[in-house]
Design a protein around this motif. Structure first.
Motif, PDB file in Angstrom:
ATOM      1  N   PRO A   1     -44.794 -57.119  11.796  1.00 27.93           N
ATOM      2  CA  PRO A   1     -44.690 -56.661  10.403  1.00 27.93           C
ATOM      3  C   PRO A   1     -44.440 -55.150  10.348  1.00 27.93           C
ATOM      4  CG  PRO A   1     -46.625 -58.047  10.701  1.00 27.93           C
ATOM      5  CD  PRO A   1     -46.034 -57.825  12.061  1.00 27.93           C
ATOM      6  N   GLY A   2     -43.504 -54.723   9.524  1.00 25.73           N
ATOM      7  CA  GLY A   2     -43.217 -53.301   9.361  1.00 25.73           C
ATOM      8  C   GLY A   2     -42.155 -52.771  10.306  1.00 25.73           C
ATOM      9  N   VAL A   3     -41.815 -53.541  11.359  1.00 21.23           N
ATOM     10  CA  VAL A   3     -40.776 -53.106  12.297  1.00 21.23           C
ATOM     11  C   VAL A   3     -39.441 -53.644  11.791  1.00 21.23           C
ATOM     12  CG1 VAL A   3     -39.925 -53.255  14.666  1.00 21.23           C
ATOM     13  CG2 VAL A   3     -42.371 -52.988  14.249  1.00 21.23           C
ATOM     14  N   GLU A   4     -38.487 -52.741  11.582  1.00 23.45           N
ATOM     15  CA  GLU A   4     -37.244 -53.096  10.909  1.00 23.45           C
ATOM     16  C   GLU A   4     -36.038 -53.257  11.822  1.00 23.45           C
ATOM     17  OE1 GLU A   4     -37.195 -53.567   7.505  1.00 23.45           O
ATOM     18  OE2 GLU A   4     -39.358 -53.207   7.499  1.00 23.45           O
ATOM     19  N   CYS A   5     -36.166 -52.933  13.130  1.00 20.84           N
ATOM     20  CA  CYS A   5     -35.001 -53.025  14.008  1.00 20.84           C
ATOM     21  C   CYS A   5     -35.440 -53.236  15.448  1.00 20.84           C
ATOM     22  CB  CYS A   5     -34.151 -51.746  13.912  1.00 20.84           C
ATOM     23  SG  CYS A   5     -34.946 -50.274  14.608  1.00 20.84           S
ATOM     24  N   SER A   6     -34.485 -53.627  16.274  1.00 22.24           N
ATOM     25  CA  SER A   6     -34.745 -53.790  17.696  1.00 22.24           C
ATOM     26  C   SER A   6     -33.441 -53.577  18.458  1.00 22.24           C
ATOM     27  CB  SER A   6     -35.298 -55.196  17.968  1.00 22.24           C
ATOM     28  OG  SER A   6     -35.512 -55.364  19.346  1.00 22.24           O
ATOM     29  N   GLY A   7     -33.505 -52.794  19.545  1.00 27.91           N
ATOM     30  CA  GLY A   7     -32.335 -52.574  20.391  1.00 27.91           C
ATOM     31  C   GLY A   7     -31.179 -51.937  19.636  1.00 27.91           C
ATOM     32  N   GLU A   8     -30.000 -52.578  19.705  1.00 28.54           N
ATOM     33  CA  GLU A   8     -28.773 -52.030  19.096  1.00 28.54           C
ATOM     34  C   GLU A   8     -28.927 -51.764  17.602  1.00 28.54           C
ATOM     35  OE1 GLU A   8     -26.002 -50.951  20.504  1.00 28.54           O
ATOM     36  OE2 GLU A   8     -26.631 -51.516  22.515  1.00 28.54           O
ATOM     37  N   SER A   9     -29.719 -52.594  16.906  1.00 29.25           N
ATOM     38  CA  SER A   9     -29.855 -52.401  15.459  1.00 29.25           C
ATOM     39  C   SER A   9     -30.653 -51.139  15.117  1.00 29.25           C
ATOM     40  CB  SER A   9     -30.489 -53.632  14.794  1.00 29.25           C
ATOM     41  OG  SER A   9     -31.832 -53.800  15.213  1.00 29.25           O
ATOM     42  N   CYS A  10     -31.315 -50.522  16.127  1.00 28.07           N
ATOM     43  CA  CYS A  10     -32.052 -49.274  15.907  1.00 28.07           C
ATOM     44  C   CYS A  10     -31.169 -48.041  16.096  1.00 28.07           C
ATOM     45  CB  CYS A  10     -33.225 -49.164  16.885  1.00 28.07           C
ATOM     46  SG  CYS A  10     -34.596 -50.281  16.537  1.00 28.07           S
ATOM     47  N   ALA A  11     -29.983 -48.212  16.678  1.00 27.00           N
ATOM     48  CA  ALA A  11     -29.120 -47.073  17.016  1.00 27.00           C
ATOM     49  C   ALA A  11     -28.863 -46.188  15.796  1.00 27.00           C
ATOM     50  CB  ALA A  11     -27.797 -47.560  17.593  1.00 27.00           C
TER      51      ALA A  11
ATOM     52  N   THR B   1     -41.429 -52.209  21.672  1.00 26.82           N
ATOM     53  CA  THR B   1     -41.251 -53.197  20.605  1.00 26.82           C
ATOM     54  C   THR B   1     -39.860 -53.079  19.989  1.00 26.82           C
ATOM     55  OG1 THR B   1     -43.610 -53.085  20.129  1.00 26.82           O
ATOM     56  CG2 THR B   1     -42.204 -54.050  18.422  1.00 26.82           C
ATOM     57  N   CYS B   2     -39.404 -51.833  19.763  1.00 20.36           N
ATOM     58  CA  CYS B   2     -38.108 -51.614  19.127  1.00 20.36           C
ATOM     59  C   CYS B   2     -36.958 -51.547  20.133  1.00 20.36           C
ATOM     60  CB  CYS B   2     -38.141 -50.326  18.303  1.00 20.36           C
ATOM     61  SG  CYS B   2     -39.234 -50.476  16.869  1.00 20.36           S
ATOM     62  N   GLY B   3     -37.273 -51.479  21.423  1.00 18.86           N
ATOM     63  CA  GLY B   3     -36.216 -51.385  22.436  1.00 18.86           C
ATOM     64  C   GLY B   3     -35.374 -50.132  22.236  1.00 18.86           C
ATOM     65  N   ALA B   4     -36.060 -49.035  21.873  1.00 19.76           N
ATOM     66  CA  ALA B   4     -35.340 -47.806  21.548  1.00 19.76           C
ATOM     67  C   ALA B   4     -36.138 -46.583  21.977  1.00 19.76           C
ATOM     68  CB  ALA B   4     -35.074 -47.742  20.046  1.00 19.76           C
ATOM     69  N   ALA B   5     -35.406 -45.468  22.123  1.00 19.06           N
ATOM     70  CA  ALA B   5     -36.033 -44.194  22.469  1.00 19.06           C
ATOM     71  C   ALA B   5     -35.460 -43.114  21.571  1.00 19.06           C
ATOM     72  CB  ALA B   5     -35.775 -43.854  23.932  1.00 19.06           C
ATOM     73  N   TRP B   6     -36.184 -42.013  21.456  1.00 21.22           N
ATOM     74  CA  TRP B   6     -35.690 -40.858  20.722  1.00 21.22           C
ATOM     75  C   TRP B   6     -36.274 -39.608  21.357  1.00 21.22           C
ATOM     76  CZ3 TRP B   6     -38.887 -44.631  18.975  1.00 21.22           C
ATOM     77  CH2 TRP B   6     -40.181 -44.291  18.566  1.00 21.22           C
ATOM     78  N   GLY B   7     -35.633 -38.485  21.090  1.00 19.76           N
ATOM     79  CA  GLY B   7     -36.105 -37.217  21.627  1.00 19.76           C
ATOM     80  C   GLY B   7     -36.908 -36.486  20.573  1.00 19.76           C
ATOM     81  N   ARG B   8     -37.927 -35.742  21.030  1.00 21.97           N
ATOM     82  CA  ARG B   8     -38.736 -34.952  20.105  1.00 21.97           C
ATOM     83  C   ARG B   8     -39.012 -33.592  20.743  1.00 21.97           C
ATOM     84  NH1 ARG B   8     -44.828 -36.540  18.234  1.00 21.97           N
ATOM     85  NH2 ARG B   8     -45.265 -36.039  20.389  1.00 21.97           N
TER      86      ARG B   8
ATOM     87  N   PRO C   1     -32.580 -39.257  15.831  1.00 19.34           N
ATOM     88  CA  PRO C   1     -32.484 -40.693  15.551  1.00 19.34           C
ATOM     89  C   PRO C   1     -32.606 -41.457  16.887  1.00 19.34           C
ATOM     90  CG  PRO C   1     -30.743 -39.492  14.421  1.00 19.34           C
ATOM     91  CD  PRO C   1     -31.395 -38.528  15.385  1.00 19.34           C
ATOM     92  N   MET C   2     -32.770 -42.761  16.811  1.00 19.29           N
ATOM     93  CA  MET C   2     -33.003 -43.572  18.012  1.00 19.29           C
ATOM     94  C   MET C   2     -31.712 -43.945  18.740  1.00 19.29           C
ATOM     95  SD  MET C   2     -36.020 -46.150  16.773  1.00 19.29           S
ATOM     96  CE  MET C   2     -35.326 -46.577  15.181  1.00 19.29           C
ATOM     97  N   VAL C   3     -31.868 -44.184  20.057  1.00 19.25           N
ATOM     98  CA  VAL C   3     -30.812 -44.786  20.874  1.00 19.25           C
ATOM     99  C   VAL C   3     -31.404 -46.057  21.485  1.00 19.25           C
ATOM    100  CG1 VAL C   3     -29.583 -42.634  21.414  1.00 19.25           C
ATOM    101  CG2 VAL C   3     -31.405 -43.406  22.938  1.00 19.25           C
ATOM    102  N   PRO C   4     -30.607 -47.134  21.585  1.00 20.23           N
ATOM    103  CA  PRO C   4     -31.129 -48.368  22.192  1.00 20.23           C
ATOM    104  C   PRO C   4     -31.279 -48.194  23.693  1.00 20.23           C
ATOM    105  CG  PRO C   4     -28.838 -48.651  21.488  1.00 20.23           C
ATOM    106  CD  PRO C   4     -29.244 -47.278  21.080  1.00 20.23           C
ATOM    107  N   VAL C   5     -32.391 -48.695  24.261  1.00 23.01           N
ATOM    108  CA  VAL C   5     -32.629 -48.638  25.706  1.00 23.01           C
ATOM    109  C   VAL C   5     -33.291 -49.928  26.164  1.00 23.01           C
ATOM    110  CG1 VAL C   5     -32.847 -46.108  25.869  1.00 23.01           C
ATOM    111  CG2 VAL C   5     -34.867 -47.473  25.381  1.00 23.01           C
ATOM    112  N   ASP C   6     -33.076 -50.266  27.444  1.00 20.65           N
ATOM    113  CA  ASP C   6     -33.766 -51.421  28.020  1.00 20.65           C
ATOM    114  C   ASP C   6     -35.152 -51.038  28.515  1.00 20.65           C
ATOM    115  OD1 ASP C   6     -31.690 -53.210  27.558  1.00 20.65           O
ATOM    116  OD2 ASP C   6     -30.694 -52.700  29.432  1.00 20.65           O
ATOM    117  N   SER C   7     -35.317 -49.781  28.944  1.00 17.54           N
ATOM    118  CA  SER C   7     -36.628 -49.330  29.406  1.00 17.54           C
ATOM    119  C   SER C   7     -36.771 -47.836  29.136  1.00 17.54           C
ATOM    120  CB  SER C   7     -36.804 -49.613  30.901  1.00 17.54           C
ATOM    121  OG  SER C   7     -36.014 -48.718  31.654  1.00 17.54           O
ATOM    122  N   ALA C   8     -37.997 -47.351  29.246  1.00 18.32           N
ATOM    123  CA  ALA C   8     -38.299 -45.948  28.955  1.00 18.32           C
ATOM    124  C   ALA C   8     -37.529 -44.998  29.866  1.00 18.32           C
ATOM    125  CB  ALA C   8     -39.799 -45.710  29.106  1.00 18.32           C
ATOM    126  N   THR C   9     -37.180 -45.448  31.062  1.00 24.99           N
ATOM    127  CA  THR C   9     -36.516 -44.569  32.029  1.00 24.99           C
ATOM    128  C   THR C   9     -35.012 -44.474  31.809  1.00 24.99           C
ATOM    129  OG1 THR C   9     -36.370 -46.412  33.577  1.00 24.99           O
ATOM    130  CG2 THR C   9     -38.256 -44.934  33.819  1.00 24.99           C
TER     131      THR C   9
END
Length: 173
Positions: A62-72, A106-113, A147-155
């Motif tokens: 609940p509350g998660v709106e995207c996963s992987g490519e849809s988070c790009a 959960t979102c299959g995504a990463a972002w820089g901060r 903004p997010m980029v889709p990733v398979d893993s944190a690395t």
């Protein structure tokens, strides 16, 4: 005996309690592990599936709106990917500024901060062909994220910071 039998009886009760508590924790941990691995299996099956409809049918919390490519290109906070769902995967320091790869499994995504940054400082995240960036535009702001980029893993992602004052650039390892 000066309370010898009473003392050992107290110790035995304590150790029995400790063994019982550890046993209960093991059972609880095993249950979580089984539930967790079932979830991973479902996610892997969804990822392997070539059909584009499979990714839209994945049940997100609940509350998660995207996963992987849809988070790009989307905002992690707006899409519900931050908060309890995020970890800091990598960190580097550039001058006084900290740059991080933030990752949501959960979102299959990463972002820089970037934190402890200044006006004009830029943060960039890249993974494969995807790159996103953001620059601190307001005086007094010290934190911004991409903004997010889709990733398979944190690395799979690298974050970089470019400091406006010195032109210095640094990236996460």
């Amino acid at each position: 005996g000066r309370g010898r039998s009473g003392g050992s009886g107290g110790r035995n009760r304590t150790s029995t309690f400790v063994v019982g508590a550890v046993g209960a924790l093991v059972v609880v941990a095993a249950a979580f592990y089984v539930i967790g691995t079932e979830g991973d299996k479902k996610r892997d099956d969804a990822r392997k599936s070539p059909s584009p409809t499979a990714t839209t049918s994945v049940k997100l919390p609940p509350g998660v709106e995207c996963s992987g490519e849809s988070c790009a290109g989307k905002d992690a906070e707006v899409m519900g990917c931050s908060g309890d769902l995020v970890t800091t995967a990598r960190t580097a320091t550039v001058g006084a500024t900290t740059v991080e790869v933030r990752y949501s499994e959960t979102c299959g995504a990463a972002w820089g901060r970037i934190t402890q940054a200044a006006q004009g400082d830029t943060v960039e995240i890249s993974s494969g062909k995807s790159t996103q960036s953001d620059t601190i535009s307001a005086v007094g702001d010290t934190v911004t994220y991409t903004p997010m980029v889709p990733v398979d893993s944190a690395t799979d992602a690298e974050a970089c910071a470019v400091l406006a004052a010195s032109g210095e650039k640094g990236c996460t390892e």
